[in-house]
Design an enzyme around this catalytic site. Structure first.
Site, PDB file in Angstrom:
ATOM      1  N   ASN A 151       0.805  -1.221   0.000  1.00 54.16           N
ATOM      2  CA  ASN A 151       0.000   0.000   0.000  1.00 54.16           C
ATOM      3  C   ASN A 151       0.839   1.271   0.000  1.00 54.16           C
ATOM      4  OD1 ASN A 151       0.410  -1.355   2.634  1.00 54.16           O
ATOM      5  ND2 ASN A 151      -0.285   0.584   3.464  1.00 54.16           N
ATOM      6  N   GLN A 180      -4.826  -3.834  -2.004  1.00 56.74           N
ATOM      7  CA  GLN A 180      -4.359  -2.940  -3.073  1.00 56.74           C
ATOM      8  C   GLN A 180      -4.142  -3.704  -4.388  1.00 56.74           C
ATOM      9  OE1 GLN A 180      -4.307   0.263  -2.549  1.00 56.74           O
ATOM     10  NE2 GLN A 180      -4.259   0.398  -0.313  1.00 56.74           N
ATOM     11  N   CYS A 321      -2.900   5.157   7.441  1.00 54.33           N
ATOM     12  CA  CYS A 321      -2.977   4.577   8.790  1.00 54.33           C
ATOM     13  C   CYS A 321      -1.839   5.036   9.668  1.00 54.33           C
ATOM     14  CB  CYS A 321      -2.936   3.062   8.705  1.00 54.33           C
ATOM     15  SG  CYS A 321      -4.140   2.454   7.571  1.00 54.33           S
TER      16      CYS A 321
END
Ligand code: PMP
Length: 376
Positions: A151, A180, A321
């Site tokens: 990602n 992804q 994140c």
């Protein structure tokens, strides 16, 4: 506005939004209810489950649990399998560049339950070499988790080769976080014992995802209760959300090659344009064209990201994140990048909605900012 943060989330497509409203208006009954309206919703839910499995061409071999997203799917796959099969062995393997929703359950199982959770090193491009996996495999391994596409950098793992190695050990399962990867690269879905994804990365809705797993696999449930989703995940199921997930998956798998042909020129133009700037590119050309990661050599990434944001251009520093923490990217560190490079990266991520004009505008604005903004 230029939205270059599709690895964090994509805009829901209009057909998905329309379906969400239609389904909630017409079929709002609880799919587990015993009356006719509930039974209809329950039947639709099963149709929807079959349709997702068919879209991946695994309807004969795999089952599917509708969940709230890839985080929950990764947790169910890892904890559910570890607890169920711990009598076979207590060794778990995962790659050093996994998303926290894989690394954290692994570390938790190790610290709280005595599992041996071992990180597999990645090469300089961020991939697990098949020979590395082979060297770590033994008869005590019960689960291997290696993602399809990273990602943060777009690095692609050779899932077919990796799955083959795991399957030389009959007691081990191969899990892959495909968040992804679905609709973006060619994936050998039927070779993977368990895979996770989120609908909102595919122009679907947030709080919706799934774990697809070989039908023979049994999990210890994460949420106990009414026994929905074969008892692996209790709680009232949303037909509308899962119909939308199904549509998003079908849309994304309709013509991935044509989608890639739209996005590849954007990646290439950005890659070329960045050659003239004081940056270090962390992605490689043959990786996923949907993600391009670079570190700033003399500027602070968070400052440049904010300046871009002020101009209506949205990118992220590392992954969504971890942007709110100052930690260096564990993915970049695992690739052998130094602390400074790993703490100072920008991720541009595309969808088929983006255009070449947007890339050119981004390069212009970035060039200007790198001239104007004080180095760190
Ligand atoms: N795995 C990967 C590779 C991801 O990119 C993400 C989203 N950042 C997740 C898992 C978690 O997805 P979600 O937040 O939708 O649960």
């Amino acid at each position: 506005m230029i939205y270059f943060d599709s690895a964090a989330s994509t805009s829901p497509s209009q057909d998905v939004l329309d379906l969400f409203v239609k389904s909630n208006v017409n079929q709002f009954a609880n799919p587990a209810a015993a009356h006719a309206l509930g039974r209809d919703a329950g039947r639709e839910l099963e149709e929807c489950r079959k349709a997702v499995l068919s879209a991946f061409h695994v309807d004969k071999t795999h089952s599917l649990a509708f969940l709230s997203g890839a985080t929950e799917a990764n947790n169910l796959a890892i904890k559910g399998v570890a607890f169920s099969y711990q009598n076979r062995g207590k060794k778990l393997l995962f790659s050093a560049s996994e998303h926290p929703s894989v690394t954290e359950p692994m570390r938790y199982l190790a610290s709280a339950f005595g599992f041996e959770a071992i990180e597999l090193p990645v090469d300089a491009l961020g991939r697990v070499e098949p020979d590395t996996l082979r060297a770590y495999m033994d008869k005590n391994v019960i689960l291997v988790s290696i993602m399809g596409v990273n990602n943060e950098t777009g690095a692609i793992n050779d899932l077919k080769a990796l799955a083959k190695i795991v399957h030389e050990y009959p007691k081990a399962y191969f899990h892959s976080d495909l968040t992804q990867a679905v609709g973006k690269i060619e994936v050998p879905y039927s070779d993977i014992d368990l895979f996770s994804f989120s609908a909102h990365k595919l122009h679907g809705l947030k709080e919706s995802g799934a774990l697809v797993y070989k039908s023979s696999i049994r999990f210890v449930p994460l949420a106990h209760g009414g026994g929905q989703e074969r008892g692996f995940r209790s709680g009232t199921v949303s037909l509308a959300l899962n119909q939308c997930l199904c549509l998003a998956v079908q849309n994304s798998l309709r013509n991935p090659k044509a989608d890639e042909a739209k996005v590849r020129p954007l990646f290439d133009a950005l890659y070329e344009g960045l050659q003239n700037e004081p940056v270090t590119i962390n992605s490689y050309r043959e990786g996923s064209p949907y993600v391009l990661n670079f570190s700033l050599n003399v500027h602070r990434a968070s400052v440049i990201m904010e300046a871009l944001s002020q101009k209506g251009i949205y990118v992220s520093t590392t992954s969504a994140c971890s942007t709110r923490s100052d930690h260096p990217s564990s993915t970049l560190l695992a690739m052998g990048k130094d602390m400074e490079t790993s703490s100072n990266s920008i991720r541009v991520s595309f969808s088929t909605d983006n255009t070449l004009e947007e890339v050119h505008r981004f390069l212009e604005v970035l060039h200007q900012l790198l001239k104007e903004v004080h180095p760190r």
